[in-house]
Scaffold this active site. Structure first.
Site, PDB file in Angstrom:
ATOM      1  N   ASP A   5      -7.037   1.270   1.062  1.00 56.66           N
ATOM      2  CA  ASP A   5      -5.640   0.315   0.984  1.00 56.66           C
ATOM      3  C   ASP A   5      -5.233  -0.583  -0.005  1.00 56.66           C
ATOM      4  OD1 ASP A   5      -6.148   1.753   3.203  1.00 56.66           O
ATOM      5  OD2 ASP A   5      -6.000   1.044   4.807  1.00 56.66           O
ATOM      6  N   GLU A  42       0.846  -1.389   0.362  1.00 54.00           N
ATOM      7  CA  GLU A  42       0.008   0.112   0.287  1.00 54.00           C
ATOM      8  C   GLU A  42       0.511   0.920  -0.048  1.00 54.00           C
ATOM      9  OE1 GLU A  42      -2.776   2.317   2.951  1.00 54.00           O
ATOM     10  OE2 GLU A  42      -2.011   0.264   3.323  1.00 54.00           O
ATOM     11  N   ASP A  79       0.899   4.086  -2.980  1.00 58.27           N
ATOM     12  CA  ASP A  79       0.385   5.097  -2.864  1.00 58.27           C
ATOM     13  C   ASP A  79       1.440   6.374  -3.118  1.00 58.27           C
ATOM     14  OD1 ASP A  79      -1.274   6.901  -1.341  1.00 58.27           O
ATOM     15  OD2 ASP A  79       0.769   7.785  -0.992  1.00 58.27           O
ATOM     16  N   GLU A 114      -4.818   0.686  -3.877  1.00 58.29           N
ATOM     17  CA  GLU A 114      -3.313   1.106  -3.698  1.00 58.29           C
ATOM     18  C   GLU A 114      -2.331   0.265  -3.539  1.00 58.29           C
ATOM     19  OE1 GLU A 114      -3.473   5.497  -1.519  1.00 58.29           O
ATOM     20  OE2 GLU A 114      -2.908   4.088   0.109  1.00 58.29           O
TER      21      GLU A 114
END
Length: 251
Positions: free
Chosen positions: A111, A38, A42, A114
């Site tokens: 989450d 994640e 991101d 990502e």
């Protein structure tokens, strides 16, 4: 459920299936969870979306580009992508998280999206990750107004009135209800030049002002779509399509 179906929706078939499984694994399920993926996803997501906006909106300045990007990569936007991918059935959650409805929780869905982007990056490199992200965001950008996305109702109402050289709205707390720890505020928003006066309630003064501003903007768009004209008091329930940013802000 077949992971191949999810891969098709995502637009990437993994060489390393373990990466895909890890991306779908919440920390409640086991030690090999998706939080590091994640983190990586991101960063890749922010870069790709920034590049897309830079290329698409040549006239936006840095501040506006940052505002639009922040709204495109926020939790609610990523949860929407998860819904389009029908991601919930593929999530690997611990028993307690599953029973509490974690597979529907926006934070967990966001989450996981990502993490999927991070997994694609590790599996096949940046170009593959960029392709997957662009595939998810091109249809989103087709329906985005960069001038309004991320602006709250009060800001949009102020800009609307300033664009027509009208005085700014007046906000007044007309009532409060409930105990001190759970008060409800009732706020009036008035635009004298358009003979508009609406009220709305909220759990805080700010929330009530935002809701009132949304109603006032709806009414102002009816009374004065392009130029000021006199008319009776606008109804507070005017039904109009406002920029999506406003609707999300005052839910």
């Amino acid at each position: 459920m077949s992971l191949a179906t999810l891969e098709t929706r995502l637009g990437h078939h993994f060489g390393d299936q373990a990466l895909l499984e890890q991306a779908l694994t919440h920390r409640s399920h086991g030690a090999r969870h998706n939080e590091r993926l994640e983190f990586l996803g991101d960063s890749v997501l922010n870069f790709v979306v920034a590049a897309m906006l830079f290329e698409r909106y040549a006239k936006l300045d840095e501040g506006d580009l940052s505002r639009v990007r922040a709204n495109l990569v926020k939790q609610a936007s990523l949860a929407d992508i998860a819904q389009r991918l029908e991601l919930s059935p593929y999530l690997r959650l611990g028993e307690g998280e599953m029973k509490s409805g974690g597979f529907r929780r926006p934070s967990i869905l966001a989450d996981a999206v990502e993490a999927l982007f991070g997994a694609v990056f590790l599996d096949a490199g940046f170009d593959a990750a960029r392709k997957v992200i662009e595939q998810q965001y091109v249809p989103v950008l087709a329906n985005v107004d960069p001038e309004t996305l991320g602006k709250d109702a009060k800001t949009l109402l102020q800009e609307f009135l300033q664009g027509r050289k009208l005085a700014l709205p007046l906000y007044t707390v007309v009532a409060t209800h409930g105990a001190a720890h759970s008060q409800q505020f009732e706020v009036e928003c008035a635009i004298p030049a358009l003979e508009i006066k609406v009220t709305a309630a909220g759990a805080s003064r700010r929330a009530a002002e935002q809701s009132a501003a949304k109603l006032a903007l709806e009414a102002a768009l009816v009374v004065s779509p392009r130029a000021t004209r006199k008319g009776g008091r606008a109804r507070k329930t005017a039904q109009l399509s406002l920029p999506v940013a406003v609707a999300q802000e005052v839910k």
